[in-house]
Design a protein around this motif. Structure first.
Motif, PDB file in Angstrom:
ATOM      1  N   GLY A 183       0.870  -1.176   0.000  1.00 35.31           N
ATOM      2  CA  GLY A 183       0.000   0.000   0.000  1.00 35.31           C
ATOM      3  C   GLY A 183       0.902   1.220   0.000  1.00 35.31           C
ATOM      4  N   GLY A 184       0.354   2.365  -0.329  1.00 37.73           N
ATOM      5  CA  GLY A 184       1.152   3.582  -0.388  1.00 37.73           C
ATOM      6  C   GLY A 184       1.647   3.994   0.991  1.00 37.73           C
ATOM      7  N   PRO A 185       2.552   4.986   1.022  1.00 32.62           N
ATOM      8  CA  PRO A 185       3.033   5.495   2.304  1.00 32.62           C
ATOM      9  C   PRO A 185       1.882   6.125   3.083  1.00 32.62           C
ATOM     10  CG  PRO A 185       3.709   6.943   0.497  1.00 32.62           C
ATOM     11  CD  PRO A 185       3.108   5.714  -0.135  1.00 32.62           C
ATOM     12  N   GLY A 186       1.666   5.659   4.302  1.00 32.22           N
ATOM     13  CA  GLY A 186       0.575   6.204   5.109  1.00 32.22           C
ATOM     14  C   GLY A 186      -0.755   5.510   4.887  1.00 32.22           C
ATOM     15  N   SER A 187      -0.767   4.432   4.108  1.00 29.71           N
ATOM     16  CA  SER A 187      -2.030   3.714   3.876  1.00 29.71           C
ATOM     17  C   SER A 187      -2.455   2.922   5.105  1.00 29.71           C
ATOM     18  CB  SER A 187      -1.912   2.790   2.663  1.00 29.71           C
ATOM     19  OG  SER A 187      -0.870   1.853   2.854  1.00 29.71           O
ATOM     20  N   GLY A 188      -1.525   2.769   6.079  1.00 30.44           N
ATOM     21  CA  GLY A 188      -1.868   2.076   7.329  1.00 30.44           C
ATOM     22  C   GLY A 188      -1.386   0.633   7.392  1.00 30.44           C
ATOM     23  N   LYS A 189      -0.427   0.292   6.549  1.00 23.61           N
ATOM     24  CA  LYS A 189       0.115  -1.077   6.547  1.00 23.61           C
ATOM     25  C   LYS A 189       0.623  -1.498   7.917  1.00 23.61           C
ATOM     26  CE  LYS A 189       3.393   0.008   3.519  1.00 23.61           C
ATOM     27  NZ  LYS A 189       3.070   1.421   3.233  1.00 23.61           N
ATOM     28  N   GLY A 190       1.486  -0.633   8.490  1.00 23.82           N
ATOM     29  CA  GLY A 190       2.118  -0.972   9.771  1.00 23.82           C
ATOM     30  C   GLY A 190       1.092  -1.125  10.883  1.00 23.82           C
ATOM     31  N   THR A 191       0.128  -0.192  10.908  1.00 26.72           N
ATOM     32  CA  THR A 191      -0.917  -0.208  11.936  1.00 26.72           C
ATOM     33  C   THR A 191      -1.739  -1.490  11.860  1.00 26.72           C
ATOM     34  OG1 THR A 191      -1.066   2.203  11.754  1.00 26.72           O
ATOM     35  CG2 THR A 191      -2.959   1.065  12.742  1.00 26.72           C
ATOM     36  N   GLN A 192      -2.160  -1.852  10.660  1.00 28.51           N
ATOM     37  CA  GLN A 192      -3.017  -3.044  10.504  1.00 28.51           C
ATOM     38  C   GLN A 192      -2.205  -4.324  10.719  1.00 28.51           C
ATOM     39  OE1 GLN A 192      -6.374  -2.985  10.189  1.00 28.51           O
ATOM     40  NE2 GLN A 192      -6.377  -0.741  10.193  1.00 28.51           N
ATOM     41  N   CYS A 193      -0.934  -4.309  10.301  1.00 26.54           N
ATOM     42  CA  CYS A 193      -0.101  -5.517  10.481  1.00 26.54           C
ATOM     43  C   CYS A 193       0.064  -5.849  11.960  1.00 26.54           C
ATOM     44  CB  CYS A 193       1.274  -5.332   9.843  1.00 26.54           C
ATOM     45  SG  CYS A 193       1.275  -5.607   8.067  1.00 26.54           S
ATOM     46  N   ALA A 194       0.208  -4.823  12.794  1.00 26.31           N
ATOM     47  CA  ALA A 194       0.372  -5.066  14.230  1.00 26.31           C
ATOM     48  C   ALA A 194      -0.854  -5.801  14.776  1.00 26.31           C
ATOM     49  CB  ALA A 194       0.583  -3.738  14.958  1.00 26.31           C
ATOM     50  N   ARG A 195      -2.036  -5.417  14.288  1.00 23.69           N
ATOM     51  CA  ARG A 195      -3.268  -6.045  14.774  1.00 23.69           C
ATOM     52  C   ARG A 195      -3.416  -7.466  14.233  1.00 23.69           C
ATOM     53  NH1 ARG A 195      -7.564  -1.223  15.512  1.00 23.69           N
ATOM     54  NH2 ARG A 195      -8.715  -2.990  16.327  1.00 23.69           N
ATOM     55  N   ILE A 196      -3.065  -7.640  12.963  1.00 25.95           N
ATOM     56  CA  ILE A 196      -3.140  -8.984  12.366  1.00 25.95           C
ATOM     57  C   ILE A 196      -2.186  -9.916  13.116  1.00 25.95           C
ATOM     58  CG2 ILE A 196      -2.737 -10.383  10.290  1.00 25.95           C
ATOM     59  CD1 ILE A 196      -3.206  -7.733   8.637  1.00 25.95           C
ATOM     60  N   ALA A 197      -0.971  -9.400  13.390  1.00 26.41           N
ATOM     61  CA  ALA A 197       0.032 -10.222  14.076  1.00 26.41           C
ATOM     62  C   ALA A 197      -0.506 -10.696  15.415  1.00 26.41           C
ATOM     63  CB  ALA A 197       1.323  -9.427  14.255  1.00 26.41           C
ATOM     64  N   SER A 198      -1.137  -9.780  16.169  1.00 29.56           N
ATOM     65  CA  SER A 198      -1.565 -10.180  17.505  1.00 29.56           C
ATOM     66  C   SER A 198      -2.829 -11.043  17.478  1.00 29.56           C
ATOM     67  CB  SER A 198      -1.685  -8.968  18.431  1.00 29.56           C
ATOM     68  OG  SER A 198      -2.945  -8.392  18.319  1.00 29.56           O
ATOM     69  N   ALA A 227       4.041 -13.544  12.421  1.00 30.04           N
ATOM     70  CA  ALA A 227       5.230 -12.733  12.647  1.00 30.04           C
ATOM     71  C   ALA A 227       5.109 -11.539  11.695  1.00 30.04           C
ATOM     72  CB  ALA A 227       6.482 -13.540  12.314  1.00 30.04           C
ATOM     73  N   HIS A 228       5.518 -10.358  12.167  1.00 30.16           N
ATOM     74  CA  HIS A 228       5.408  -9.142  11.349  1.00 30.16           C
ATOM     75  C   HIS A 228       6.803  -8.666  10.960  1.00 30.16           C
ATOM     76  CE1 HIS A 228       4.276  -4.549  11.308  1.00 30.16           C
ATOM     77  NE2 HIS A 228       4.552  -4.994  10.102  1.00 30.16           N
ATOM     78  N   LEU A 229       7.152  -8.825   9.701  1.00 31.58           N
ATOM     79  CA  LEU A 229       8.453  -8.343   9.221  1.00 31.58           C
ATOM     80  C   LEU A 229       8.198  -7.092   8.383  1.00 31.58           C
ATOM     81  CD1 LEU A 229      10.033 -11.704   7.947  1.00 31.58           C
ATOM     82  CD2 LEU A 229       9.880 -10.823  10.280  1.00 31.58           C
ATOM     83  N   SER A 230       8.691  -5.948   8.862  1.00 34.15           N
ATOM     84  CA  SER A 230       8.497  -4.695   8.143  1.00 34.15           C
ATOM     85  C   SER A 230       9.805  -4.282   7.477  1.00 34.15           C
ATOM     86  CB  SER A 230       8.025  -3.616   9.115  1.00 34.15           C
ATOM     87  OG  SER A 230       8.360  -2.327   8.630  1.00 34.15           O
ATOM     88  N   ALA A 231       9.767  -4.139   6.166  1.00 32.29           N
ATOM     89  CA  ALA A 231      10.976  -3.744   5.431  1.00 32.29           C
ATOM     90  C   ALA A 231      11.494  -2.400   5.955  1.00 32.29           C
ATOM     91  CB  ALA A 231      10.685  -3.666   3.931  1.00 32.29           C
ATOM     92  N   GLY A 232      10.569  -1.455   6.163  1.00 30.93           N
ATOM     93  CA  GLY A 232      10.977  -0.138   6.650  1.00 30.93           C
ATOM     94  C   GLY A 232      11.627  -0.226   8.030  1.00 30.93           C
TER      95      GLY A 232
END
Ligand code: AP5
Length: 191
Positions: free
Chosen positions: A14-29, A34-39
């Protein structure tokens, strides 16, 4: 890890700021991924203060993408050091070169690609409003990140769409609303 069985792999794009990181944290829990973030892997490299880290910082400040050999190696190592049976790879692959390298090295394709689709003006608003703004959260760099997303990352999403792997999620609305759509998808998966 010692587990030879191939994990279930979901790319989250998704684009920058689309909320990838935010949603991944919830999916992970909620779903045991496991959540691997390239950034995040790149920012860890910057914090380590090495020469490679300085190079990465310079590129990130310009809103450009880091050379594929660096990112692919970080992702490969992170995958190797997790025993998780379900893995989210957030913000990767960023370009066709990343995608091809990943498939070559792992000999596999992702099981699923989740695409958080969000209008540009909303992404800009979120990034400018981020608490403790990042070095790349200023308007000039954000514009470059959006351009890079359009020109390099959209082709990767199109490629996986043509292979029937992409699940597009409307990434406007509240975090909770978006997670409702995410939950619908993940609850329907057979791992
Ligand atoms: P990366 O770290 O991946 O950043 P990005 O793609 O620009 O995305 P962000 O992390 O800024 O946003 P996000 O979509 O995760 O949203 P978030 O949940 O944080 O990459 C940074 C840089 O690293 C790249 O520019 C590149 O240089 C380099 N890089 C990374 N991967 C690379 C690769 N594979 N190859 C080469 N280079 C690479 O949310 C954003 C904000 O919005 C937060 O403040 C959040 O609280 C808020 N928010 C989230 N959801 C909502 C909502 N629903 N409503 C309101 N606010 C919300």
């Amino acid at each position: 890890g010692g587990n030879s069985r191939k994990p279930f792999i979901a790319f989250v794009l998704g684009g920058p700021g689309s909320g990838k990181g935010t949603q991944c944290a919830r999916i992970a829990s909620d779903y045991g991924f496991a959540h691997l973030s390239a950034g995040d892997l790149l920012r860890n490299e910057i914090s380590s203060g090495t020469e490679k880290g300085e190079l990465i910082l310079d590129i990130i400040k310009q809103g450009k993408i880091v050379p594929s050999e660096i990112t692919v190696e970080l992702i490969r190592k992170a995958m190797e050091s997790t025993d998780a049976k379900r893995v989210l790879i957030d913000g990767f692959p960023r370009c066709e070169e990343n995608r091809i390298a990943f498939e070559r090295i792992t000999g596999t394709e992702p099981d699923l690609v989740v695409f958080f689709d969000c209008p540009e003006d909303e992404m800009v608003k979120r990034l400018l409003g981020r608490n403790q703004g990042r070095v790349d959260d200023n308007i000039e760099t954000i514009k470059k990140r959006l351009k890079v997303f359009e020109s390099l990352n959209i082709p990767v999403i199109d490629y996986y769409s043509s292979r029937g792997k992409v699940h597009k999620i409307n990434a406007t609305g509240t975090e909770q609303e978006i997670f409702g759509a995410v939950r619908k998808l993940f609850s329907s998966l057979r791992f």
